[in-house]
Design a protein around this motif. Structure first.
Motif, PDB file in Angstrom:
ATOM      1  N   LEU A 254     -59.630  35.553  46.923  1.00  0.00           N
ATOM      2  CA  LEU A 254     -60.135  35.199  48.244  1.00  0.00           C
ATOM      3  C   LEU A 254     -59.109  35.520  49.329  1.00  0.00           C
ATOM      4  O   LEU A 254     -59.456  36.010  50.407  1.00  0.00           O
ATOM      5  N   GLU A 258     -60.379  39.532  49.451  1.00  0.00           N
ATOM      6  CA  GLU A 258     -61.472  39.248  50.368  1.00  0.00           C
ATOM      7  C   GLU A 258     -60.992  38.944  51.786  1.00  0.00           C
ATOM      8  O   GLU A 258     -61.801  38.837  52.710  1.00  0.00           O
ATOM      9  N   ASN A 260     -60.093  36.273  53.012  1.00  0.00           N
ATOM     10  CA  ASN A 260     -60.761  35.037  53.445  1.00  0.00           C
ATOM     11  C   ASN A 260     -59.778  33.889  53.279  1.00  0.00           C
ATOM     12  O   ASN A 260     -59.825  33.125  52.312  1.00  0.00           O
ATOM     13  N   GLU A 262     -59.452  31.176  54.935  1.00  0.00           N
ATOM     14  CA  GLU A 262     -60.055  29.839  55.032  1.00  0.00           C
ATOM     15  C   GLU A 262     -60.611  29.377  53.693  1.00  0.00           C
ATOM     16  O   GLU A 262     -60.486  28.201  53.343  1.00  0.00           O
TER      17      GLU A 262
END
Length: 414
Positions: A254, A258, A260, A262
């Motif tokens: 993540l 990705e 990402n 958060e």
């Protein structure tokens, strides 16, 4: 590219990719074409008698050991694993867990230390020997397949880190074979789903991010990235033995693949709070806080990391110090305007970076860049030139830091 691919070797694809990027380097071929990775939970018809993975009493017994392992209390964990080995000397589980303990002595150093390599490989070899004996006795023993896939996967992963490509190739092929067999039991326990989850994700991620490798990956079946993430979350939430490993992969995917931050942050926080003495988890959580602007928590974590490092606690070493000192230097410079402390932390970060041979960019580059700016602010041209010279030499030629360093050095010639 190599650095990224090292991370995914457990997926069993890395040696193949290494071949693709290193034509002169030397990962049985027909099983690769027949692998199916559909998310079908198959209830095996084989007897599960004697499978320690499914034994709830064993799980209860080892709960504290697993906690100790990931909290870097290695001696305590290994004491319980040896107790298990005395009672089940012919089962692969205790040997695999002992090997996993060696692995987590290596991980916090960014896989750089070789101190535990021989013992790690010895335990994985014994795991393979014990599991092969079980599988030869019963080819429906999917637990044996699980340990064979896992042991070969970890063996191949470390061999790839050490650039032992032929050995990594052999281990990867064998791990892939047993991964296919062990998935027949994924309806019994989330432990069996781990390898399949990674395969599904990276079988899509790799050709998307490295298009030149698409022809090589035609040998593999199609993956499903979203399904892989879903499966990985399932294992992370429900796996007992591989649950923490699944969380680590999910967190890194993540955060790194990705982008990402958060989504990765809660996992990093959970790992750091569940295993508060694991330097790797703590520094990753500090990085997450830094990226998301939670500077108070980042500062608290960084100071704690340095305190534990000074105490000589396991898993706290130069790599953790490199993270913590950079974060604290940045906070002193930009939040507190305490330039004296900022310089001290940046200089310590440079020392930690040199100790770990991490001097191609990252914290090392930015520490020198910030020190150059601080020196310029104080009209210390000699120091500014010294730091800007390092920035110029290692920064990307298109970066703002490189252009600034080059302009400063041109303007302030000796």
């Amino acid at each position: 590219m190599i650095l990224r691919l090292r991370f995914i070797l457990l997926l069993l694809l890395l040696p193949l990719l290494a071949n693709a990027q290193q034509p002169d380097t030397a990962r049985s071929s027909s099983p690769i074409r027949n692998i199916q990775t559909d998310n079908v939970d198959v209830m095996p018809t084989a007897s599960t008698k004697g499978w320690l993975l499914l034994d709830k009493d064993i799980q209860t017994e080892l709960e504290g050991a697993v906690q100790n392992l990931y909290n870097c209390k290695y001696d305590r964990a290994e004491k319980q694993f040896r107790s298990l080995r005395r009672r089940y000397p012919n089962h692969p589980m205790p040997y695999f867990l002992m090997g996993l303990s060696q692995w987590w002595k290596i991980v916090p150093t960014n896989i750089k230390t070789k101190q535990y390599d021989k013992l790690f490989f010895a335990y994985m070899d014994t795991t393979i020997t014990k599991a092969e004996a079980q599988f030869d006795n019963d080819n429906k023993n999917y637990e044996a397949c699980f340990f064979l896939a896992a042991a070969y996967g970890f063996d191949g992963r470390l061999n790839a880190e050490r650039s032992n490509w032929p050995k990594a190739t052999i281990s990867a092929k064998r791990a892939l074979k047993y991964l296919e067999l062990s998935k027949e039991a994924n309806g019994l326990s989330p432990e069996f789903l781990f390898g399949q989850a990674l395969f599904n994700y990276y079988a899509v991620w790799i050709p998307t991010n490295y298009p030149l490798l698409k022809p090589v990956l035609l040998l593999f079946p199609k993956g499903n990235k979203q399904l892989g993430l879903q499966q990985l979350r399932n294992v992370a939430d429900n796996g007992f033995y591989v649950g923490p490993e699944a969380k680590v992969f999910l967190m890194r995917i993540l955060n790194n693949e990705e982008n990402n931050w958060e989504a990765a942050a809660p996992i990093a926080r959970n790992l750091a709070k569940t295993y508060p003495d694991n330097g790797y988890f703590q520094r990753f959580y500090a990085l997450s806080c830094f990226n998301l602007g939670d500077f108070r928590e980042c500062e608290r974590l960084s100071l704690e990391i340095l305190n534990k490092l000074n105490q000589g606690m396991p898993s706290y070493e130069a790599t953790s110090g490199r993270y913590a000192t950079y974060f604290l230097g940045w906070l002193m410079q930009n939040r507190y305007k305490d330039y004296g402390k900022a310089k001290d932390y940046y200089q310590r970060c440079i020392v930690f970076s040199e100790l770990t041979d991490e001097v191609k960019g990252g914290f090392y580059l930015h520490s020198n860049y910030n020190l150059a700016r601080l020196a310029d602010k104080e009209k210390d041209t000699a120091s500014a030139r010294r730091y800007y010279t390092i920035v110029r030499d290692i920064a990307d030629n298109k970066s703002a830091a490189y252009k600034e360093a080059k302009a400063y050095l041109k303007k302030n010639k000796k």
